[in-house]
Design an enzyme around this catalytic site. Sequence first.
Site, PDB file in Angstrom:
ATOM      1  N   LYS A 156       0.855  -1.066  -0.205  1.00  0.00           N
ATOM      2  CA  LYS A 156      -0.139  -0.065   0.117  1.00  0.00           C
ATOM      3  C   LYS A 156       0.867   1.326   0.044  1.00  0.00           C
ATOM      4  O   LYS A 156       0.404   2.395  -0.111  1.00  0.00           O
ATOM      5  CB  LYS A 156      -0.917   0.095   1.354  1.00  0.00           C
ATOM      6  CG  LYS A 156      -1.951  -1.223   1.110  1.00  0.00           C
ATOM      7  CD  LYS A 156      -2.707  -1.140   2.487  1.00  0.00           C
ATOM      8  CE  LYS A 156      -3.441  -2.529   2.622  1.00  0.00           C
ATOM      9  NZ  LYS A 156      -3.906  -2.583   4.094  1.00  0.00           N
ATOM     10  N   LYS A 172      -7.567 -13.970   3.210  1.00  0.00           N
ATOM     11  CA  LYS A 172      -7.914 -14.404   4.521  1.00  0.00           C
ATOM     12  C   LYS A 172      -9.194 -13.508   4.911  1.00  0.00           C
ATOM     13  O   LYS A 172      -9.849 -12.537   3.966  1.00  0.00           O
ATOM     14  CB  LYS A 172      -6.769 -13.973   5.395  1.00  0.00           C
ATOM     15  CG  LYS A 172      -6.884 -12.475   5.550  1.00  0.00           C
ATOM     16  CD  LYS A 172      -5.800 -12.229   6.818  1.00  0.00           C
ATOM     17  CE  LYS A 172      -6.025 -10.755   7.257  1.00  0.00           C
ATOM     18  NZ  LYS A 172      -5.074 -10.683   8.500  1.00  0.00           N
ATOM     19  N   LYS A 183     -11.208  -8.189   8.483  1.00  0.00           N
ATOM     20  CA  LYS A 183     -12.159  -7.237   9.095  1.00  0.00           C
ATOM     21  C   LYS A 183     -12.229  -6.014   8.096  1.00  0.00           C
ATOM     22  O   LYS A 183     -12.878  -5.149   8.385  1.00  0.00           O
ATOM     23  CB  LYS A 183     -11.977  -6.935  10.614  1.00  0.00           C
ATOM     24  CG  LYS A 183     -10.670  -6.214  10.874  1.00  0.00           C
ATOM     25  CD  LYS A 183     -10.595  -5.860  12.567  1.00  0.00           C
ATOM     26  CE  LYS A 183      -9.373  -6.310  13.048  1.00  0.00           C
ATOM     27  NZ  LYS A 183      -8.128  -5.724  12.574  1.00  0.00           N
TER      28      LYS A 183
HETATM   29  P1  AMP Z   1      -5.747  -7.809  12.691  1.00  0.00           P
HETATM   30  O1  AMP Z   1      -6.977  -8.194  12.291  1.00  0.00           O
HETATM   31  O2  AMP Z   1      -4.602  -7.724  11.607  1.00  0.00           O
HETATM   32  O3  AMP Z   1      -5.746  -6.584  13.730  1.00  0.00           O
HETATM   33  O4  AMP Z   1      -5.363  -9.075  13.659  1.00  0.00           O
HETATM   34  C1  AMP Z   1      -5.636  -9.311  14.974  1.00  0.00           C
HETATM   35  C2  AMP Z   1      -5.393 -10.752  15.166  1.00  0.00           C
HETATM   36  O5  AMP Z   1      -6.449 -11.692  14.515  1.00  0.00           O
HETATM   37  C3  AMP Z   1      -3.980 -11.228  14.800  1.00  0.00           C
HETATM   38  O6  AMP Z   1      -3.567 -11.997  15.733  1.00  0.00           O
HETATM   39  C4  AMP Z   1      -4.216 -11.812  13.346  1.00  0.00           C
HETATM   40  O7  AMP Z   1      -3.079 -12.905  13.232  1.00  0.00           O
HETATM   41  C5  AMP Z   1      -5.739 -12.580  13.743  1.00  0.00           C
HETATM   42  N1  AMP Z   1      -6.507 -12.733  12.510  1.00  0.00           N
HETATM   43  C6  AMP Z   1      -6.939 -11.759  11.758  1.00  0.00           C
HETATM   44  N2  AMP Z   1      -7.467 -12.339  10.703  1.00  0.00           N
HETATM   45  C7  AMP Z   1      -7.366 -13.608  10.846  1.00  0.00           C
HETATM   46  C8  AMP Z   1      -7.963 -14.650   9.828  1.00  0.00           C
HETATM   47  N3  AMP Z   1      -8.652 -14.613   8.794  1.00  0.00           N
HETATM   48  N4  AMP Z   1      -7.727 -15.938  10.548  1.00  0.00           N
HETATM   49  C9  AMP Z   1      -7.062 -16.049  11.764  1.00  0.00           C
HETATM   50  N5  AMP Z   1      -6.483 -15.192  12.364  1.00  0.00           N
HETATM   51  C10 AMP Z   1      -6.817 -13.905  12.132  1.00  0.00           C
END
Ligand code: AMP
Length: 330
Positions: A117, A197, A200
């Site tokens: 990005k 993946k 959010k």
């Molecule tokens: P983030 O969404 O990047 O803030 O990640 C927060 C936590 O959620 C981190 O430990 C990520 O590795 C985990 N995480 C986010 N999306 C996934 C997903 N699709 N599957 C498994 N773990 C996830």
Amino acid sequence: MNTAATRERDLSGITPSGHLTLGNHLGALRRFVQRQGRREGFYFIADLHALTMPHDPVRHRLLTLSTGALFLAAGLGADRSVVFVQSHVPAHVEMAYLLECTAHVGELSRMIQFKEKGGRPGTRASLFTYPCLMAADILLYEARSVPVGGDQSQHVELTRDLAERFNVTYGETFVVPELVPAALAARVADLQHPARKMSKSAPDDAAGVLRMLDSPDVIASKIRRAVTDSDGEVRYDPETKPGVSNLLEILAALVGSDPAGLAPRFRGYGPLKASVTDAVIAELGPIRRRHDELMADPAELVRLLDAGAERAHSAAATVLTRARKAMGVA
Ligand code: AMP
């Protein structure tokens, strides 16, 4: 070093850059809850990390509070672990600067987020430097274990490099942490795009993203529409059957089984989807209801998060002082 790390601390956070997903729950939140009691845990809402991209302050504040409520609703906090908002503990920002003075431009340029990005017009400088803030988040708490999803390995690797470089240059200061990957559901995939993946940051109405606060009807409808394939056989094979394998992984993580062992129980995709729906609703329903209760009393929610920040502040102050002294900052 005789430090708090001898007590085996965990540290992890989630950025409130969107409504949390089932991926956040299985890859992170639920694991934090399971690890509680076995070790001291510091879990935070990484509100500063959400500022690396264009954001709306009103939505940001709401998502920060809602994420805090989800942490507590899932079972974190009270006397079991410390839950706090990152920006309430200023030591994170100060330590990040000390680490920026340790990191090299080359290694920050190689971080995936910046590579993907960073070339856009108007890119914020924080998109380049945030890995130092992430390293600060971890190193401040002398955490040996960082339970995160597989997508975070580059960040933890950089944190290890910075800690080791700092220790060699300025003397033993930091505990070098390790990533603790999830055994199952380390990377929950988007139900509509199984190669991606579940994220959010996808648009709020993305059909492939199960949100922790989705109603049972919405959960059922998203799972019913999940992409599978045309051969009709329920088999765990992530290479050739990514959609079906993702559903099996979700189910296995929720019922405490293994995805390949579950597959023969299903005669078609309909029954598999029905079981996944039931398991997701059973898991998320109570958390959503508790979240809603907490959000209905914002003063109490803020009081709980403030109490967590106070505990985090005293833990972080020790390491920050040590790092400042080591660098010659009086
Ligand atoms: P983030 O969404 O990047 O803030 O990640 C927060 C936590 O959620 C981190 O430990 C990520 O590795 C985990 N995480 C986010 N999306 C996934 C997903 N699709 N599957 C498994 N773990 C996830």
